[in-house]
Design an enzyme around this catalytic site. Structure first.
Site, PDB file in Angstrom:
ATOM      1  N   HIS A 123      25.231  76.806  58.825  1.00 40.99           N
ATOM      2  CA  HIS A 123      24.216  75.563  59.185  1.00 40.99           C
ATOM      3  C   HIS A 123      24.635  74.529  58.641  1.00 40.99           C
ATOM      4  CE1 HIS A 123      22.078  79.085  59.969  1.00 40.99           C
ATOM      5  NE2 HIS A 123      20.377  78.358  61.018  1.00 40.99           N
ATOM      6  N   HIS A 165      21.612  80.694  50.306  1.00 41.08           N
ATOM      7  CA  HIS A 165      22.790  79.122  49.676  1.00 41.08           C
ATOM      8  C   HIS A 165      22.733  79.141  48.397  1.00 41.08           C
ATOM      9  CE1 HIS A 165      25.329  80.146  53.705  1.00 41.08           C
ATOM     10  NE2 HIS A 165      24.137  79.520  54.323  1.00 41.08           N
TER      11      HIS A 165
END
Length: 213
Positions: A123, A165
């Site tokens: 992303h 993440h």
């Protein structure tokens, strides 16, 4: 089963630091601005807004629905950039095979096998690539540029706050996105080349005919 990989000590220390720092950052934000669960809807919306599948479907659809040469050029180049990004991220994830944070929930939108790996953040690569690439190619309205950068920043930060993440996943992903943007700026197709590519997939006979003109 293959042998377990041995991670060099300096890298191991960096990864351990990353895990601890990420955890502290999430807890700090949760305590100061949270609880973070209040913002889950917004962060999930940001997740979907930068997901590869909607972007691929959207650009592919616009390429064939809207025949304006300038807009079609933009969509073709973005589609190529998205494919480049997917390949780069997939290769890096396959090589590094870093697991996602332990607090990550298995509720991501439209995942594939490679999505179980964390490094780098796809992303972040995608968002940063678009935020850098579009201003490089176009003289954008300043408010649109600011909004684009704000969106890309929000997407990247939300990846950490959603526990998708670690911080280094996002940081390195951002660097990869910048490099991808500069590569794509060098590969950027002209309106004629973009149209030729569309014709190739729509009707190969048109490609041959274009050389007879």
């Amino acid at each position: 089963m293959g042998e377990k990989r041995t991670i060099p000590k300096p890298l191991r220390k960096a990864l351990d630091w990353d895990v601890v720092t990420t955890d502290k950052f999430v807890k700090f934000v949760d305590k100061k601005y949270g609880p973070l669960c209040r913002y889950n809807g917004i962060m999930k919306g940001l997740e979907i807004s930068c997901h590869g599948i909607p972007w691929l479907i959207g650009t592919g659809t616009f390429i064939f629905l809207i025949e304006n040469s300038g807009f079609r050029q933009l969509m073709v180049n973005i589609l190529i950039a998205l494919v480049l990004d997917i390949i780069v991220v997939a290769v890096l994830k396959a090589v590094t095979r870093r697991r996602r944070p332990t607090d990550n929930k298995d509720d991501m939108f439209a995942t594939i096998q490679m999505d179980k790996f964390s490094f780098p953040s796809g992303h972040s690569t995608r968002a940063v690539m678009l935020c850098v690439l579009l201003p490089l190619q176009y003289n954008l309205w300043i408010l649109f540029t600011i909004s684009l950068i704000a969106w890309g920043t929000a997407v990247s930060v939300s990846r950490v706050l959603l526990c998708r993440h670690h911080i280094l996943d996002v940081a390195v992903g951002s660097i990869v996105g910048i490099l991808e943007a500069f590569v794509m700026s060098l590969l950027w197709l002209s309106p004629e080349s973009a149209q030729w590519l569309v014709n190739f997939f729509l009707d190969e006979t048109q490609v041959g005919a274009s050389y007879d003109v």
